[in-house]
Each structure stands twice: as structure tokens, then as C-alpha cells.
Design a protein around this motif. Sequence first.
Motif, PDB file in Angstrom:
ATOM      1  N   LEU A 173      -1.323   2.197 -14.133  1.00 16.17           N
ATOM      2  CA  LEU A 173      -0.701   1.744 -12.976  1.00 16.17           C
ATOM      3  C   LEU A 173       0.500   3.273 -12.056  1.00 16.17           C
ATOM      4  N   ALA A 174       0.953   2.649 -13.339  1.00 19.81           N
ATOM      5  CA  ALA A 174       2.722   2.992 -13.353  1.00 19.81           C
ATOM      6  C   ALA A 174       2.764   4.163 -13.184  1.00 19.81           C
ATOM      7  N   VAL A 175       2.041   4.737 -14.402  1.00 21.19           N
ATOM      8  CA  VAL A 175       1.696   6.475 -14.503  1.00 21.19           C
ATOM      9  C   VAL A 175       1.017   7.281 -13.540  1.00 21.19           C
ATOM     10  N   TRP A 176       0.094   6.757 -13.044  1.00 20.56           N
ATOM     11  CA  TRP A 176      -0.672   6.984 -12.259  1.00 20.56           C
ATOM     12  C   TRP A 176       0.019   7.312 -10.895  1.00 20.56           C
ATOM     13  N   GLN A 177       0.868   6.000 -10.535  1.00 20.56           N
ATOM     14  CA  GLN A 177       1.960   6.551  -9.497  1.00 20.56           C
ATOM     15  C   GLN A 177       2.466   7.531  -9.311  1.00 20.56           C
ATOM     16  N   VAL A 178       3.147   7.472 -10.342  1.00 19.51           N
ATOM     17  CA  VAL A 178       4.065   8.905 -10.414  1.00 19.51           C
ATOM     18  C   VAL A 178       3.521   9.992 -10.822  1.00 19.51           C
ATOM     19  N   ALA A 179       2.992  10.326 -11.295  1.00 20.13           N
ATOM     20  CA  ALA A 179       2.451  11.203 -10.935  1.00 20.13           C
ATOM     21  C   ALA A 179       1.493  11.966  -9.900  1.00 20.13           C
ATOM     22  N   PHE A 180       0.502  11.118  -9.333  1.00 13.96           N
ATOM     23  CA  PHE A 180       0.363  11.525  -7.949  1.00 13.96           C
ATOM     24  C   PHE A 180       0.885  11.183  -6.374  1.00 13.96           C
ATOM     25  N   SER A 181       2.684  11.238  -7.110  1.00 16.96           N
ATOM     26  CA  SER A 181       3.114  10.658  -6.206  1.00 16.96           C
ATOM     27  C   SER A 181       3.537  12.121  -4.740  1.00 16.96           C
ATOM     28  N   GLU A 182       4.088  13.268  -5.429  1.00 14.15           N
ATOM     29  CA  GLU A 182       4.014  13.812  -4.739  1.00 14.15           C
ATOM     30  C   GLU A 182       3.483  14.326  -3.923  1.00 14.15           C
TER      31      GLU A 182
ATOM     32  N   GLY B 256       0.878  16.410  -1.305  1.00 12.29           N
ATOM     33  CA  GLY B 256      -0.239  17.350  -1.983  1.00 12.29           C
ATOM     34  C   GLY B 256      -0.729  17.009  -2.787  1.00 12.29           C
ATOM     35  N   ALA B 257      -0.754  15.945  -3.216  1.00 14.45           N
ATOM     36  CA  ALA B 257      -0.851  15.948  -4.918  1.00 14.45           C
ATOM     37  C   ALA B 257      -3.104  15.372  -4.433  1.00 14.45           C
ATOM     38  N   SER B 258      -4.042  15.634  -5.381  1.00 16.84           N
ATOM     39  CA  SER B 258      -4.986  15.879  -5.049  1.00 16.84           C
ATOM     40  C   SER B 258      -5.551  14.408  -5.630  1.00 16.84           C
ATOM     41  N   LEU B 259      -4.692  13.336  -5.717  1.00 12.09           N
ATOM     42  CA  LEU B 259      -5.538  12.117  -5.768  1.00 12.09           C
ATOM     43  C   LEU B 259      -4.106  11.356  -5.054  1.00 12.09           C
ATOM     44  N   PRO B 260      -5.058  10.587  -4.437  1.00 12.11           N
ATOM     45  CA  PRO B 260      -4.091   9.402  -3.893  1.00 12.11           C
ATOM     46  C   PRO B 260      -3.537   8.390  -4.508  1.00 12.11           C
ATOM     47  N   PRO B 261      -2.377   7.642  -5.119  1.00 14.92           N
ATOM     48  CA  PRO B 261      -1.392   7.030  -5.802  1.00 14.92           C
ATOM     49  C   PRO B 261      -2.020   6.189  -5.668  1.00 14.92           C
ATOM     50  N   PRO B 262      -1.969   4.856  -6.594  1.00 12.44           N
ATOM     51  CA  PRO B 262      -2.108   3.402  -6.124  1.00 12.44           C
ATOM     52  C   PRO B 262      -1.520   2.733  -4.875  1.00 12.44           C
ATOM     53  N   SER B 263      -0.194   2.918  -4.112  1.00 14.04           N
ATOM     54  CA  SER B 263       0.519   2.571  -3.369  1.00 14.04           C
ATOM     55  C   SER B 263       0.019   3.257  -1.800  1.00 14.04           C
ATOM     56  N   VAL B 264      -1.146   4.492  -2.056  1.00 13.38           N
ATOM     57  CA  VAL B 264      -2.393   4.458  -0.861  1.00 13.38           C
ATOM     58  C   VAL B 264      -3.045   4.141  -0.447  1.00 13.38           C
ATOM     59  N   VAL B 265      -3.082   3.914  -2.512  1.00 11.40           N
ATOM     60  CA  VAL B 265      -4.771   3.398  -1.917  1.00 11.40           C
ATOM     61  C   VAL B 265      -4.833   1.939  -1.847  1.00 11.40           C
ATOM     62  N   TRP B 266      -4.217   1.080  -1.428  1.00 14.20           N
ATOM     63  CA  TRP B 266      -3.320   0.048  -1.146  1.00 14.20           C
ATOM     64  C   TRP B 266      -3.106   0.237   0.478  1.00 14.20           C
ATOM     65  N   THR B 267      -2.184   0.566   0.772  1.00 13.80           N
ATOM     66  CA  THR B 267      -2.569   1.273   2.097  1.00 13.80           C
ATOM     67  C   THR B 267      -3.662   1.377   3.139  1.00 13.80           C
ATOM     68  N   GLU B 268      -3.946   2.383   2.361  1.00 15.26           N
ATOM     69  CA  GLU B 268      -5.426   3.028   2.680  1.00 15.26           C
ATOM     70  C   GLU B 268      -6.957   1.956   3.032  1.00 15.26           C
ATOM     71  N   SER B 269      -7.158   1.187   2.122  1.00 12.38           N
ATOM     72  CA  SER B 269      -8.263   0.627   1.608  1.00 12.38           C
ATOM     73  C   SER B 269      -7.862  -0.956   1.639  1.00 12.38           C
ATOM     74  N   ARG B 270      -6.949  -0.893   2.144  1.00 12.06           N
ATOM     75  CA  ARG B 270      -6.091  -2.458   2.415  1.00 12.06           C
ATOM     76  C   ARG B 270      -7.667  -3.967   2.163  1.00 12.06           C
ATOM     77  N   ASP B 271      -7.758  -3.433   3.868  1.00 12.75           N
ATOM     78  CA  ASP B 271      -9.809  -4.290   3.975  1.00 12.75           C
ATOM     79  C   ASP B 271     -10.502  -4.761   2.940  1.00 12.75           C
ATOM     80  N   LEU B 272     -10.636  -3.397   2.373  1.00 11.36           N
ATOM     81  CA  LEU B 272     -12.272  -3.345   1.340  1.00 11.36           C
ATOM     82  C   LEU B 272     -11.424  -4.183  -0.139  1.00 11.36           C
TER      83      LEU B 272
END
Lengths: 265, 308
Positions: B68-77, B79-95
Motif C-alpha cells: 500500500l505504501a509503495v502504491w501510495q508513493v508511486a501514484f501520488s503525483e 495526473g497519475a493513471s491510477l488512484p492511490p490508496p488514499s484516493v480510493v478510500w475517499t472516493e469509495s468509502r461507502d463501498l
Amino acid sequence: MPAYLKLDRLDKSFTRGTTTTEVLSGINLIIDEGEFVSIIGHSGCGKSTLLNLIAGLTQVTSGVVLLEDKEVNAPGPDRAVVFQNHSLLPWLTVYENVNLAVAKVFASTKTKAERHDWVMRNLDLVQMAHAADKRPSEISGGMKQRVGIARALAMEPKVLLLDEPFGALDALTRAHLQDAVMDIHARLANTMIMITHDVDEAVLLSDRIVMMTNGPAARIGEVLDVPLARPRKRIELASDRTYLKCREAVLKFLYERHRFVEAAE
Amino acid sequence: MSAKSASTVTAFPVKSSAPAAPVVAAPVVAAPVVALEIKPVRRFKLDAAVAATARNILPPLVVICCLLAVWQVAFSEPGASLPPPSVVWTESRDLIVNPFYDFGSADIGLGWRVLTSLERVAYGFGLAAIAGVIVGAIIGQSVWAMRGLDPLFQVLRTVPPLAWLPLSLAAFRDANPSAIFVIFITSIWPIIINTAVGVRNIPQDYRNVAQVLRLNPLEFFFKIMVPSAAPYIFTGLRIGVGLSWLAIVAAEMLTGGVGIGFFIWDAWNSSRLSDIIVALAYIGITGFILDKLVAAIGRIVTRGTSAA
Ligand SMILES: Nc1ncnc2c1ncn2[C@@H]1O[C@H](COP(=O)(O)OP(=O)(O)O)[C@@H](O)[C@H]1O
Ligand SMILES: [Mg+2]
């Protein structure tokens, strides 16, 4: 009086592909009701094959097996078999293993309660009632063999067939089981045919010993009467002259006249 | 799991543990049956259990955190092609936090969707299990049926689930039965093949016992065949349930409806990448549980057989 069990000119050969091996040839034998007969012979001569013919598990090539004047051509509970490696079903308990036979054989002739009593009585007979709820993997080899005997006896067979029943057991356990079998034979007086390669076992238990020649095309070489009174005690017999003579006769047959030659083919 | 396990379909299943093996010459000098003493110190056992759990749970937990940490760092900037974990958490919280919410027809929790998919799997896999064991038992009884049919099955089992779908739709003209059929046809092969191998490996001794008792074919099937072949059957079932789960997700993507597969397709069409990632986690965990469930049932059922 017609013979109880009659083997009449039995031949048996196995065909595998184009090669046919003759295993048994011209086997004639008459066994009386209540008799204890041992079949002894070197390994591979066809003892198991002969027993399977009587059991109906294997079909004769020619000749006929008659039990009470009726031809035997399929297996059935009137000729129960105690197999060398016990062949208890490992997923069933001791009780269930025996009950499988009892439930099938006495489905219409005994009530449920009677069947239960009958299972327990047969387990008692081999002193295994205490382990009724154990699985085969939880009991020793000798105990398994006892249960195998109980299962066979519970079918109330006309003839009990035992294929080297104690072959895989150590000497002490074997002696216990031999005594158990003698005891059962004395009490139930049933007809028993036992295969063995143990000379002492054959002499101790049998009324007659059938000695087979070496294969291929094995025959009955000689039939020896064992005129020892019953009940027999192994310790007293150890120095009994008749016993020693019988023993010597079997040994001479096996190791002088029909010595086992390692197949040099 | 599928790729690896599927390759064991043809080979003799490892779990066989040779029920045939005769117990040879156990040195048994009047072995007294003594109940094992129960260790008086119960706390010791508890500690051991905790330690064992820690041994099994901690390493994967650490690995997941690292990933998760690596993923977070790699996709944080930006314009990244995939959302990092933090974004997943905020966007899909109810799920994530509530699998079983229900906000009206199209807006339901992923738990419901998984259950819908599982229902289809239950039908398809259940049918495959029953049919597979029966067909396998018949084939295993006959050398010639085995020789004749085995190559056919080996070919059919490599057909990917989705390749069956068009035919299935043509035959059933309805999405739901088609999806169930796809599951059925995907998962039945390993069940048939493994059952057949298990039946062929029933020790001659057991067959002799059945013959002496004159068991009829039905009694033989239930009393000898199924218990004796159970370790093989469960190897087949375990592979089959994995394949079912692969098939349902793929099939639902095309047939629509409420299942988890369609959810992913729908999320992709409306560019909700975070939702897809959450759905993947649901699918993976459900598949994992299904696999463990069948394995556990198999262990309980075959306890007697494999202890031979
Ligand atoms: N089903 C079979 N097919 C072919 N040959 C067999 C079969 N069963 C036994 N034989 C052969 O018959 C001979 C006797 O075997 P068997 O009766 O098992 O001997 P024993 O029990 O006296 O040791 C052996 O040479 C064996 O290879
Ligand atoms: Mg033999």
C-alpha cells in the motif's frame, strides 16, 4: 451323503494380451462341514487364486466349485472372506464396518435391535467390543484383523475363507489370534479354509493340510491329516510326537520335494 | 489459484494419500489403548495458539502495508493513471465500510452484489458437482469410457469460460441461465476427471468386500465409491469452485444484472476506477473464502479416508 464343499477338476489360467499363464491345474478337493483346512505352498503358487475361486471373486477356467451341491460362480456372504490386509473401510468405525455386513445380510430377517445385538455379539467374540467406536486407523494391526474376522463371522457364512490372515502380524499377536480362531472354530463349528505359509500355524489349527506344488500349473501335491485331539494347546504340542511328525511332513514337502526355485526366466 | 491447480487435474491428485496402502506389520505387541493425558496447563496451549495466529497473520499484514505504501508513493503525483490508496478510500468509502447498504435499485453495497453472484455460483457449481461426480463415477468404472472420453475432457476443460457464453446465450436466450450454464460447463471438467481417477483408484480390497456383501450399484456408489474417492472428488471440487468464481465475474460483465462482475463493467464505463479497485478486493477475498471453505469441508469429510 453329498460333499459339503467340492472342488471338481478346477483349472485356472490368466490371459494377458497374447500370453496365457496356467496357474492352477486339476484341483480336486472335498471338504466336510465343520472341517478346518489349511492350504500351504510357496509364495506365488496360486493359493490366493484358489481361495478367490471358492469365494467366487475369480471365475474358473474349467471345472466347478460346488457348495452343498450348488455351483459357485459369484461372490456372496455364504462364503465370507477375511483378507490378508484386513480391508476394513477406513471411513467407518469398527462397529459400522461390521454393521455394513450385518445390515446387508440380515436386512429382512432381523430387526434393527437384533442387528445391533448381533454386531456386538460378533465383536465380543473377537474381544473387540470395547473398540466399537474407534476407526481402523486408531487400532493396531492385530485388532484390525480381529474386526475383519468379526465382520466375516457376522455374515454367518457357510464357509469362512481366510487368506493369510495373520501374515502381516508379529509372532505374539499372531499366536493370540490363532488361539482366538481355534476358540471360535470350537464354539461355532463352522467350516474354515485358511491359507498360510507358516508350517506351525497350519499344523496347530488344521484338521487337514493341503500342500500345493510350485507354479506354474500348480496342483495339490499332498493332503495331510492332522490327527491331534482338540482343544489343542500350543505349549503341550511343542513336544507332541504326532505334532512333530506332521510338522516334519509339511517341511519335507515344502523344502525337499518342492523346493522353491527363484524364477530363472 | 486456478492456473496452478488446474494443471494438477490430469496428474493424480496429491491429496490421494493412498487409501490403498495396506498397513504393513505395525509392531503391535498387545498395544493397550490408553487415552492420552490432557495437558494440565491450558494456558500454555492458548499462548501457542496466539503465537501460531501471529505467525500466520503478521507476515501478510506487513506485506500488504508495504505494498500500500509503495502504491501510495508511486501514484501520488497529479495526473497519475491510477488512484492511490488514499484516493480510493475517499472516493469509495461507502463501498469499503458498508458492504450491505441499499440506496435504491442500482445503488447497493458490494456485499449484496457478491451475494447475487454467489447465488449463481451456487446453482451452477452445485449442478456441476452433482453431475460431475455421477459422470466421473460412471467413467471411472469403465476403462474404455475413460480412454475414450478423457482426451475430449482434456480439450474441453481448456476452453475459457467466456468462449462458452455466446453458445449459451443462443441456447437459453436469457442472461441468468446462460451465466449459470457457463459456470456449470467451466467447473464440471475437473470434477469429472478427478472423480474418475479417484474411482479408478478404489482399492480392489474394497471392491471385493462390496462383492462378497453383494452390494447393489446404488449401495456401492454411496457406501464405497464416494467415501473412497472423496479425497480426489474434493480436489476436483476445489479446482471447480475456483473456476466457477472466475467464470461468474467474466460472464456477468457481458450479461449485466446485479452481480459483482457487472458492477466492474459499469464502473469502467463511468470511469470510477476507485470502485473497480474495491470490487477487485471483494472478488479476491470471496474467491479465497470459497476455496478455503471447500478445502475445509473436504478435510472434515475425508478425515476417515485419508487417515487410513
Ligand atoms: N489377476 C491376475 N492376472 C494375471 N495373473 C495373476 C492374477 N492373479 C494372480 N496371478 C498370477 O497367479 C500366480 C499365483 O498368484 P497367487 O494366487 O496370488 O499366489 P499366492 O497367493 O500363492 O502367493 C502368480 O504367478 C500371479 O502372477
Ligand atoms: Mg496370496
